[in-house]
Design a protein around this motif. Structure first.
Motif, PDB file in Angstrom:
ATOM      1  N   GLU A 188      18.439  29.044  72.320  1.00 43.86           N
ATOM      2  CA  GLU A 188      18.188  29.174  70.921  1.00 43.86           C
ATOM      3  C   GLU A 188      19.437  28.538  70.088  1.00 43.86           C
ATOM      4  O   GLU A 188      19.193  27.875  69.097  1.00 43.86           O
ATOM      5  N   THR A 189      20.700  28.686  70.480  1.00 42.82           N
ATOM      6  CA  THR A 189      21.942  28.170  69.888  1.00 42.82           C
ATOM      7  C   THR A 189      21.615  26.639  69.978  1.00 42.82           C
ATOM      8  O   THR A 189      22.095  26.077  69.038  1.00 42.82           O
ATOM      9  N   SER A 205      19.481  24.717  70.152  1.00 38.06           N
ATOM     10  CA  SER A 205      18.289  24.188  69.347  1.00 38.06           C
ATOM     11  C   SER A 205      18.654  23.807  67.916  1.00 38.06           C
ATOM     12  O   SER A 205      18.043  23.017  67.454  1.00 38.06           O
ATOM     13  N   ASN A 206      19.713  24.277  67.472  1.00 37.94           N
ATOM     14  CA  ASN A 206      20.436  23.877  66.362  1.00 37.94           C
ATOM     15  C   ASN A 206      21.026  22.596  66.418  1.00 37.94           C
ATOM     16  O   ASN A 206      21.753  22.122  65.329  1.00 37.94           O
ATOM     17  N   HIS A 207      21.434  22.300  67.819  1.00 36.62           N
ATOM     18  CA  HIS A 207      22.307  21.090  67.953  1.00 36.62           C
ATOM     19  C   HIS A 207      21.575  19.859  68.734  1.00 36.62           C
ATOM     20  O   HIS A 207      22.014  19.247  69.381  1.00 36.62           O
ATOM     21  N   TYR A 242      20.179  21.211  76.577  1.00 37.32           N
ATOM     22  CA  TYR A 242      18.801  21.883  76.067  1.00 37.32           C
ATOM     23  C   TYR A 242      17.590  21.572  77.161  1.00 37.32           C
ATOM     24  O   TYR A 242      17.079  22.570  77.808  1.00 37.32           O
ATOM     25  N   GLU A 292      29.489  29.243  66.922  1.00 37.55           N
ATOM     26  CA  GLU A 292      28.595  30.162  67.174  1.00 37.55           C
ATOM     27  C   GLU A 292      28.892  31.646  67.054  1.00 37.55           C
ATOM     28  O   GLU A 292      28.703  32.517  66.443  1.00 37.55           O
TER      29      GLU A 292
END
Length: 81
Positions: free
Chosen positions: A10-11, A13-15, A25, A58
C-alpha cells in the motif's frame, strides 16, 4: 499475503512514479513471500536504499497521525533492511 507486506505494498502504491518503486511493487505482487525476511533477501542494494528513504518518511507520517498499527507493520520491514 503477509499483513506487513500488505502495508508495504500500500505504501509503495504512492511511489509508482519512480522506476524503483514500480520494480519493488511488482515483486510484491508477483511473488508469494512467506515473510518479510524472504522479501528483504530478494532486494538488491538500490531497492533497499529506496525503501530506506521512503520508509523513514512513511514512518514519521504514521507517527504524526498516531497510526500505531501502521508504524508497527512498516517498522518490521524497516528494521530488516
Amino acid at each position: 499475503m503477509d499483513v506487513t507486506l500488505g502495508y508495504l505494498r500500500e505504501t509503495l502504491s504512492n511511489h509508482l512514479n519512480r522506476g524503483v518503486g514500480q520494480q519493488i511493487y511488482k515483486k510484491l505482487v508477483n511473488h508469494q513471500y512467506k515473510s518479510e525476511g524472504d522479501f528483504v533477501r530478494d532486494l538488491n542494494e538500490g531497492e533497499i536504499a529506496f525503501l530506506n528513504t521512503i520508509l523513514e518518511k512513511e514512518l514519521r507520517y504514521a507517527m504524526e497521525e498516531q497510526d500505531e498499527k501502521r508504524v508497527k507493520e512498516l517498522n518490521e520491514v524497516y528494521e530488516l533492511l
